[in-house]
Design a protein around this motif. Structure first.
Motif, mmCIF file in Angstrom:
data_model
loop_
_atom_site.group_PDB
_atom_site.id
_atom_site.type_symbol
_atom_site.label_atom_id
_atom_site.label_comp_id
_atom_site.label_asym_id
_atom_site.label_seq_id
_atom_site.Cartn_x
_atom_site.Cartn_y
_atom_site.Cartn_z
ATOM 1 N N ALA A 14 58.948 11.484 70.347
ATOM 2 C CA ALA A 14 58.700 12.998 69.800
ATOM 3 C C ALA A 14 57.967 13.753 70.958
ATOM 4 O O ALA A 14 58.536 14.835 71.017
ATOM 5 C CB ALA A 14 57.696 12.829 68.617
ATOM 6 N N SER A 15 57.271 13.208 71.875
ATOM 7 C CA SER A 15 56.438 14.154 72.804
ATOM 8 C C SER A 15 57.607 14.258 73.982
ATOM 9 O O SER A 15 57.528 15.327 74.257
ATOM 10 C CB SER A 15 55.196 13.114 73.471
ATOM 11 O OG SER A 15 54.310 12.929 72.369
ATOM 12 N N MET A 16 58.401 13.416 73.915
ATOM 13 C CA MET A 16 59.640 13.904 75.068
ATOM 14 C C MET A 16 60.301 14.984 74.493
ATOM 15 O O MET A 16 60.684 15.722 75.232
ATOM 16 C CB MET A 16 60.319 12.706 75.492
ATOM 17 C CG MET A 16 59.797 11.677 76.551
ATOM 18 S SD MET A 16 59.559 12.362 78.076
ATOM 19 C CE MET A 16 59.233 11.010 78.910
ATOM 20 N N GLY A 17 60.498 14.916 73.376
ATOM 21 C CA GLY A 17 61.375 16.201 72.685
ATOM 22 C C GLY A 17 60.444 17.363 72.841
ATOM 23 O O GLY A 17 61.111 18.544 73.206
ATOM 24 N N LEU A 18 59.073 17.139 72.696
ATOM 25 C CA LEU A 18 58.372 18.479 72.860
ATOM 26 C C LEU A 18 58.496 19.018 74.328
ATOM 27 O O LEU A 18 58.597 20.143 74.721
ATOM 28 C CB LEU A 18 56.958 18.302 72.581
ATOM 29 C CG LEU A 18 56.484 18.318 71.245
ATOM 30 C CD1 LEU A 18 55.243 17.503 70.916
ATOM 31 C CD2 LEU A 18 56.607 19.787 70.553
ATOM 32 N N VAL A 19 58.499 18.032 75.443
ATOM 33 C CA VAL A 19 58.458 18.520 76.737
ATOM 34 C C VAL A 19 59.785 19.184 77.052
ATOM 35 O O VAL A 19 59.888 20.316 77.760
ATOM 36 C CB VAL A 19 58.355 17.314 77.485
ATOM 37 C CG1 VAL A 19 58.517 17.752 79.095
ATOM 38 C CG2 VAL A 19 56.937 16.935 77.374
ATOM 39 N N TYR A 20 60.920 18.572 76.515
ATOM 40 C CA TYR A 20 62.388 18.930 76.823
ATOM 41 C C TYR A 20 62.660 20.506 76.229
ATOM 42 O O TYR A 20 62.815 21.542 76.805
ATOM 43 C CB TYR A 20 63.371 18.263 76.346
ATOM 44 C CG TYR A 20 64.720 18.611 76.236
ATOM 45 C CD1 TYR A 20 65.362 19.084 77.542
ATOM 46 C CD2 TYR A 20 65.642 18.853 75.210
ATOM 47 C CE1 TYR A 20 66.628 19.580 77.507
ATOM 48 C CE2 TYR A 20 66.761 19.324 75.415
ATOM 49 C CZ TYR A 20 67.250 19.678 76.676
ATOM 50 O OH TYR A 20 68.539 20.126 76.659
ATOM 51 N N GLY A 21 61.974 20.475 74.932
ATOM 52 C CA GLY A 21 62.083 21.821 73.971
ATOM 53 C C GLY A 21 61.216 22.929 74.814
ATOM 54 O O GLY A 21 61.702 24.087 74.923
ATOM 55 N N TYR A 22 60.072 22.671 75.199
ATOM 56 C CA TYR A 22 59.267 23.696 75.801
ATOM 57 C C TYR A 22 59.719 24.172 77.038
ATOM 58 O O TYR A 22 59.783 25.347 77.462
ATOM 59 C CB TYR A 22 57.864 23.171 76.126
ATOM 60 C CG TYR A 22 56.739 23.931 76.868
ATOM 61 C CD1 TYR A 22 56.128 24.596 76.023
ATOM 62 C CD2 TYR A 22 56.526 23.867 78.154
ATOM 63 C CE1 TYR A 22 55.094 25.679 76.267
ATOM 64 C CE2 TYR A 22 55.804 24.953 78.719
ATOM 65 C CZ TYR A 22 54.766 25.786 77.716
ATOM 66 O OH TYR A 22 54.103 26.602 78.340
ATOM 67 N N ASP A 23 60.475 23.223 78.004
ATOM 68 C CA ASP A 23 61.120 23.646 79.220
ATOM 69 C C ASP A 23 62.276 24.645 78.818
ATOM 70 O O ASP A 23 62.441 25.672 79.598
ATOM 71 C CB ASP A 23 61.624 22.663 80.040
ATOM 72 C CG ASP A 23 62.269 22.977 81.208
ATOM 73 O OD1 ASP A 23 61.595 23.398 82.136
ATOM 74 O OD2 ASP A 23 63.684 23.006 81.233
ATOM 75 N N GLN A 24 63.011 24.607 77.843
ATOM 76 C CA GLN A 24 64.101 25.435 77.435
ATOM 77 C C GLN A 24 63.676 26.967 77.004
ATOM 78 O O GLN A 24 64.151 27.820 77.605
ATOM 79 C CB GLN A 24 64.579 25.104 76.104
ATOM 80 C CG GLN A 24 65.503 23.636 76.140
ATOM 81 C CD GLN A 24 66.765 23.870 77.129
ATOM 82 O OE1 GLN A 24 66.824 23.678 78.096
ATOM 83 N NE2 GLN A 24 67.801 24.188 76.485
#
Length: 451
Positions: A14-24
């Motif tokens: 889930a944290s990896m998802g946050l990282v990816y979304g934040y970059d978007q």
């Protein structure tokens, strides 16, 4: 300890998802401020995002061999370290050229994560919770997008784009601390002949598993996956399935979802929202509607099937582009109406995407091919998706500033959504309740279900 490891797997994904979304979203929030400091035109601003997507393509192509060689866990550790490092360097960049190079490298780490994280979850999570963990990754990606816009809003008054980019270090460190404590996946250990470690890892994440039975199934699956070659995907009977996943992957992005996610602040500014609330918090609210749509799709997919959700979501995108054409056309001189209907159009567009494409399509790549070709199918679909993302990233602002304007730009996205609707209606099978063997037989029989 066992339950805690299980939770750590879920939280790390889930944290990896946050990282990816934040970059978007954070680059969208920071884009105008970067442009002011480095005196960029719209072409330069587009490159801020495009170069990271190009890096993602490189990372996605490297991810499979890398994860097989050094392991899923080591790859995720590398992603967390790399993303945190390049986030900080982005914030420290002294000139535009340096920032582009750093964002290219950051994109490579994002591309690796797009491939490795779903594999890590699929191979680590117990069967009873695997679906929920993969959904958590998808949901937290949207939360990361929302977070990027919200943080951008609170920093916008200070023009602190360096902090917007650099703060991505925080979730990266959280991922690193969690992944560091996890074993690699049982399946990877077994593929390297490390049976004792595979047994220990399986027992750690799922103490209730039939260890011997699951290890036997893994050995059989690994044996079935050997011998696959990329050239098989370009020949009968799999060429039809290959064309389908390539087309679907391309249509996911070319219909414009990342134009809304990344260039949302600019789109709202074009509609007359000139303050930071309108340019940064309203895009976050739009993504909130997308989050609701994903939750609804997940509740309904097993009840009514995939095709109705896909077609319904794409139809909503077509309706939304029609609204936005009117917003940029007949309503161009009516500020109040343009703002109200512009927000509605972007919200419906995002909800339609999240309800259909965003929630459902990636599973087709895994279902359509036999085990020996499955990784090739997923990589082909992701690469096609990222190529379309490059096109959208590089030309959206150019089109808006051209004679086409906003109305013409969304007319193009609407036409592509119509193409996507026809494509899915004609080629996407309804796989609800079907076994993998049935689905693969569908493709080998030329797109027909066996009697």
């Amino acid at each position: 300890m066992h339950n805690r490891l299980n939770v750590l797997v879920a939280v790390a994904a889930a944290s990896m998802g946050l990282v990816y979304g934040y970059d978007q979203s954070n680059i969208g929030a920071a884009m105008e401020y970067v442009g002011r400091d480095f005196t960029l035109d719209d072409n330069g601003k587009q490159w801020l995002y495009t170069v990271a997507v190009i890096g993602s393509i490189v990372g996605a192509l490297l991810a499979g061999p890398l994860a097989n060689r050094i392991g899923r866990r080591a790859s995720m550790i590398g992603v967390a370290i790399g993303y945190g490092l390049f986030a900080v360097l982005s914030g420290l960049a002294g000139d535009f050229a340096t920032l582009l190079v750093v964002r290219l490298l950051l994109g490579v780490t994002v591309g690796v994560s797009l491939v490795v994280v779903p594999v890590f979850v699929a191979e680590s999570a117990p069967a009873r919770s695997r679906g929920a963990m993969l959904v958590a990754y998808q949901l937290t990606t949207i939360l990361g997008i929302i977070g990027g816009f919200v943080i951008g809003y609170f920093l916008a008054g200070h023009g602190a784009w360096r902090w917007m980019l650099g703060l991505a270090l925080v979730p990266s460190l959280a991922v690193l601390l969690m992944v560091w404590r996890l074993p690699d996946t049982p399946r990877w250990y077994l593929s390297k002949g490390r049976a004792d470690e595979a047994r220990a890892a399986l027992a750690a994440v799922d103490p209730d598993a039939d260890i011997d039975g699951e290890l036997a199934e893994m050995r059989a699956a690994l044996a079935a996956e050997t011998g696959g070659h990329l050239r098989e995907m370009l020949r009968k009977p799999w060429v039809r399935a290959t064309a389908f996943v390539l087309g679907l992957g391309f249509l996911i992005q070319i219909t414009g979802i990342n134009a809304v996610a990344v260039y949302g602040p600019r789109l709202f500014e074009e509609m007359g929202y000139t303050d930071d609330f309108g340019k940064l918090l309203l895009p976050a609210l739009v993504q909130g509607y997308g989050l609701i749509a994903v939750i609804l799709a997940l509740r309904w997919v097993d009840r009514i099937g995939r095709r109705p959700l896909l077609l319904g979501g794409i139809f909503a995108m077509i309706v939304a582009t029609a609204i936005l054409i009117v917003v940029y056309g007949p309503l161009a001189d009516d500020v109040a109406a343009r703002q109200m209907w512009g927000f509605a159009g972007l919200a419906v567009f995002t909800m339609g995407f999240s309800f259909g494409f965003g929630a459902l399509v990636w599973v087709y790549a895994g279902e359509s091919f036999p085990a020996r070709l499955r990784s090739y199918g997923s990589s082909a679909m992701l690469t096609s998706d990222l190529v379309a993302n490059v096109i959208v990233a590089q030309f959206t602002l150019t089109l808006i500033n051209s004679r086409l304007g906003g109305a013409g730009t969304f007319a193009i996205f609407g036409a592509l959504a119509v193409v996507a609707f026809v494509f899915v209606a004609r080629l996407a099978p309804e796989t609800k309740g079907r076994t993998l063997e049935d689905i693969q037989q569908y493709w080998t029989d030329g797109g027909r279900w066996a009697r």
